[in-house]
Design a protein around this motif. Sequence first.
Motif, mmCIF file in Angstrom:
data_model
loop_
_atom_site.group_PDB
_atom_site.id
_atom_site.type_symbol
_atom_site.label_atom_id
_atom_site.label_comp_id
_atom_site.label_asym_id
_atom_site.label_seq_id
_atom_site.Cartn_x
_atom_site.Cartn_y
_atom_site.Cartn_z
ATOM 1 N N GLU A 274 0.748 -1.355 0.109
ATOM 2 C CA GLU A 274 0.088 -0.069 -0.108
ATOM 3 C C GLU A 274 0.769 1.309 0.066
ATOM 4 N N LYS A 277 2.450 1.604 -3.397
ATOM 5 C CA LYS A 277 1.699 1.330 -4.499
ATOM 6 C C LYS A 277 2.411 0.181 -5.557
ATOM 7 N N GLU A 279 2.346 -2.758 -7.845
ATOM 8 C CA GLU A 279 1.493 -3.121 -8.973
ATOM 9 C C GLU A 279 2.282 -3.919 -10.179
ATOM 10 N N TYR A 626 6.610 6.818 -9.404
ATOM 11 C CA TYR A 626 6.932 5.552 -8.774
ATOM 12 C C TYR A 626 7.951 5.707 -7.842
#
Length: 724
Positions: A274, A277, A279, A626
């Motif tokens: 979390e 982030k 992914e 990111y």
Amino acid sequence: MLPLVGRGFKHTLPFVFPAYHHRLHLHLSRSLMAAATSPKRVGTHNGSFHCDEALGCFMIRLTDKFSNAEIVRTRDPQVLEVLDAVLDVGGVYDSSRDRYDHHQKGFEEVFGHGFKTKLSSAGLVYKHFGKEIIAKELQVDEGHLDVHRLFLAVYKSFMEAIDAVDNGINRYDTDQPPRYVNNTHLSSRVGRLNLDWIDPDQSSEKENEAFQRAMELAGSEFLSSVRFHAKSWLPARSIVMECLLARWSVDPSGEIMVLNRFCPWKLHLFELEEEMKIEPPIKYVLYQDDRSKHWRVQAVAVTPDRFESRKALASQWRGLRDEELSKETGIPGCVFVHMSGFIGGNQSYEGALAMAKGMRAFSHKPKHQPAAMATLTYPAAAAIRTTKSSLRKPFSIIPIKPNAISPLKPLNLTSKPATLSIKSTASSDHSSTATTTITTTTTTSSLTLKSRLQNGQTLYGLFLLSFSPTLAEIAGLSGYDFVVVDMEHGPGGIPEALSCLHALAATQTPAILRLPETSATWAKKALDLGPQGIMFPMIESSKAAKKAVSYCRFPPAGVRGSAHTVVRASNYGIDEGYLSNYEDQLLIMCQVESEEGVKHAEDIAAVDGVDCIQMGPLDLSASMGYLWDPANKKVRKMMEKAEKAVLGSDPKGGGAYLAGFAMPHDGPRDLGTRGYHMVSGAVDVGLFRSAAVEDVKRFKMSLMDGADDEREDEKDADEKYWSE
């Protein structure tokens, strides 16, 4: 002795602080002696007690301000008014007056930091004094990052439940009755310490004794939670973060994580996913079982408190074992798959990884269809390399191509004479002139960085951020092929860089100067120091690259200011061949570290005079949104695009070499395998930080282990005393 006051009478009862850490013992002992003459008084209500005020009273006595405080149990407003602190009674929350009640109308105080549960008196005390208590446990300043992390973690895993239970907040928003009753939690156990209605002795003395036991119970579990998070949870978080960043080196999908050392990982994984982030999310975690030495592949749950997996192991595999399972999967060495599919095992790492990778075969197949064995990929080999963690020395498992990089050739150093001719005019009484030739010998490398790259060597270097000449000298003596003195992120400028170049020259190690910005002024000052290479940051177009090259060339080819007769680059004018050779010897490097730069990487590499493209993975990931996840799949694809553009050029035919910086998810050998010509493996500050943190934590953990042994010895001694 813990002084307890109740119903107007003072009762002194025996009280022993739980032995949770010898350092805190020493601190409390000093505090107790200092406060012995005039102890503070902390009030709470008498009568039936709950976990929150018992824990609150325990915690507040761990602080400097209220160390050795008397606990006054009363509901008399006049008595409460004159006390130094009041918990769970009085109808006032005012931290400036140390009033910590939560029963008054309109009270909605929460812990913050994303938590929304209304606080109890214990939560209020923890909110205002928790960092002080944790800092003492860690023996660091309250501002230390680890203190803040533990402050939040202890609240989430321990304190919030105390607040919620005391305020009557259910865990789930539902009208359905619970499937079972849970009276084993801390609040229930503290509640059962209240006097039983059938107990004939309902005196205040008996009640205070019960409250003391409640404080001991709640306090000991609180301190156990703090110790667990300090000794186990925090190191585990570092391990999980390191392994999470390295996930792309395990499998291109980024959905498989390998623990290089087993630790409690589940909560950390969800929190880090979390925060960073991540992914796509991790579907499988691999780790080695300490007892059997077999490898486990565990499917990650949907959420921390649910049993369902994000993607359970194949239904065809579930319940099978050993040879039967290996036959079904087509993977040697299978041990088992659980009936629910949440975990499986294999005798080897390669087998466990193949089981996780093999789940792709079931992505689009009906459940009744058997596995297609031909689609399962079984790696032929995997290499285990040792990495340095900030806490321990775990190993990372990274599949690589065998013999992908040939051994680096040592630098061939030779001595060659530099000749200085000085023409002197004879005195007036002589008619002739005399020419005196002075020959000096300077040790130089017959192979510059540029020539070594042209010879096909792969070079390995270090970034020097500290500007320490001592560390620069150590780096040179350690055998690095080059050292980048980083003026972009380091604290030093030209004078400090010069000292580092002196140290590197003493070890015959080539230096590269990274500029703080791409400008003619900085380039001129840096080049006059005489580095073998110069690195320009944030180059995003061929136009910017051409400007950078022009800053390195004297007119008419460029705009570099000329002082070559007196600067270090030309041996202060002694090297008469400097102007003829400097272009051939200087390595000009342009950094590509943004999306815009990647788009034009091929054009930048083709600019005449650009010798090398240095990739910047951190700035690139930040430019893509990111910052916390440089290993993100999108960032890696962007890196691959730039790598392909540069490697597709021919350095000997107008192209450029490729240089890169190793990351936790992309090690030095991985870069070399992909064709990088120059690899920087670490930063001097990072190497020292990791070694220092590990050294300190190893020592402090040994003290904590020693304290545990001391407590066991004390316990044995007490038992022996009473038995006698």
